[in-house]
Enzyme design. Structure first.
Site, PDB file in Angstrom:
ATOM      1  CE  LYS A   1       0.734 -15.826  -6.452  1.00 16.57           C
ATOM      2  NZ  LYS A   1      -0.093 -17.048  -6.638  1.00 16.57           N
TER       3      LYS A   1
ATOM      4  CG  ASP B   1      -3.157 -17.829  -5.564  1.00 16.69           C
ATOM      5  OD1 ASP B   1      -2.476 -18.084  -4.563  1.00 16.69           O
ATOM      6  OD2 ASP B   1      -2.795 -18.143  -6.715  1.00 16.69           O
TER       7      ASP B   1
ATOM      8  CG  ASP C   1     -12.578  -5.822   3.872  1.00 18.56           C
ATOM      9  OD1 ASP C   1     -12.412  -5.564   5.074  1.00 18.56           O
ATOM     10  OD2 ASP C   1     -12.565  -4.935   2.991  1.00 18.56           O
TER      11      ASP C   1
ATOM     12  CE1 TYR D   1      -3.672  -2.025  -0.463  1.00 20.02           C
ATOM     13  CE2 TYR D   1      -4.280  -1.682   1.821  1.00 20.02           C
ATOM     14  CZ  TYR D   1      -4.549  -2.214   0.570  1.00 20.02           C
ATOM     15  OH  TYR D   1      -5.709  -2.923   0.366  1.00 20.02           O
TER      16      TYR D   1
ATOM     17  CG  ASP E   1      -7.715  -3.772   3.235  1.00 17.17           C
ATOM     18  OD1 ASP E   1      -8.708  -3.931   3.969  1.00 17.17           O
ATOM     19  OD2 ASP E   1      -7.583  -2.784   2.490  1.00 17.17           O
TER      20      ASP E   1
END
Length: 356
Positions: free
Chosen positions: A186, A219, A247, A133, A243
């Site tokens: 990842k 993923d 959610d 971010y 994040d």
């Protein structure tokens, strides 16, 4: 003779949209909890922030607010609607981001626990200061730039100190819960950056032999959460992955309206619901204050652990228990199928604490 109960000074930042409705509900519940736990009354310190502060102070985050926050034990932050601020305020770092960055609140702790039979009960521990971010990974500027009008570049930053401290935060939490930690990364593609995140988490694991550790690619983790969220306990990851996953986990638990969180460092904590300001229902007594109330309970729990204060820890447990008891008794806001308004629901939780 019993020792004098520890007292706390906590800030109230109402924010925008539904903030002025859900934050007072959390205050009412927290006040009831500390009384029931035998703790000293909280000294609440209201501070200007958001659209109202722009009108009165010319800034969404006045310097006096930031200075006062540094003198407090913690604070409740309501949601903000920075996208609706007039320029130049809209283009500035939003209030919660500015506070988080100023106080180095490196750990974003976001539980997802269902109030029904869904079986979800996990916590996402999100590194909060760097990663992918843009507002989190530079001393100045945003971390995004365009060398030409047709090229946009964003940098991601990963450092050993930041990874080590979030890993320890996650392992400590896992040790207090069901002793299972999942590292999300990842590393098959982002081998250097998230590969280092995974490697350092594995290093820290040696200090917590009682905690079972596994890991998944981001993923694959989304699929595992949807299929078997009940199998996970504590999940640690970098900020963007965190994040997204928190959610998703919140929705799997029932709704983002029930998703609490704290942003914390070793010295300070900010209770902040995971959802937004919902301007479409603001002022209509429709908002669900569950997430904000739960965030307040998390702040009490953080204070109890940081200050070795059993009364604060007991108050936190009372908040948690009363939330569950109230909703399971059929009292809830409309988004959860009930008929209670914001204030009515908050008062019902406070009454559940008083009568426990």
């Amino acid at each position: 003779m019993n020792p004098t109960p520890r007292s706390y000074r906590l800030g109230i930042l109402l924010g925008d949209g539904i903030g002025p409705e859900i934050v007072p509900a959390a205050v009412e519940v927290m006040d009831a909890a500390v009384v029931a736990a035998g703790a000293a009354p909280i000294e609440w310190v209201p501070l200007p922030l958001g659209a109202a502060a722009i009108e009165t102070h010319g800034s969404a985050l006045p310097a006096a607010t930031l200075e006062t926050l540094g003198e407090l034990d913690g604070w409740l932050l309501g949601p903000h609607d920075s996208a609706a601020y007039p320029e130049p305020h809209r283009s500035e770092l939003n209030p919660s981001g500015a506070i988080r960055k100023h106080f180095d609140l490196y750990a974003n702790i976001r539980p997802a626990r269902s109030f029904d039979d869904r079986g979800t009960d996990l916590v996402v521990v999100r590194e909060n200061t760097e990663g992918f971010y843009a507002d989190r990974n530079t001393f100045a500027g945003t971390g995004e730039y365009m060398p030409t009008k047709d090229v946009a570049i964003a940098m991601g930053v990963f450092t050993r100190p930041a990874i080590e401290r979030i890993a320890r935060e996650a392992f400590e939490l896992a040790r207090r819960r069901r002793r299972h930690l999942t590292v999300v990364h990842k590393a098959n593609v982002l081998r250097v950056s998230t590969g280092m995140f995974l490697a350092i988490c594995r290093e820290i694991a040696a200090d917590y032999p009682e905690v079972e550790v596994d890991d998944f690619h981001i993923d694959a983790m989304t699929v595992h959460l949807v299929r078997r969220a009940a199998d996970f306990d504590v999940v640690v990851t970098e900020n963007m992955f965190g994040d997204i996953l928190s959610d998703l986990a919140g929705e799997l638990a029932g709704s983002l309206g029930i998703a609490p969180s704290v942003n914390a460092s070793a010295e300070r904590a900010m209770a902040q619901a995971a959802h937004g300001s919902a301007p479409d229902i603001a002022g209509r007594d429709l908002a669900n204050p569950t997430a904000m109330i739960g965030s307040g309970g998390m702040l009490l729990d953080w204070l109890g652990r940081r200050c070795d204060d059993p009364a604060a820890s007991k108050a936190a447990q009372l908040v948690d228990d009363a939330l569950f008891a109230t909703i399971r008794a059929g009292v809830s806001t409309r988004d959860l199928g009930g008929t209670a308004g914001t204030a009515e629901f908050g008062s019902a939780v406070a009454k559940a604490i008083a009568s426990a």
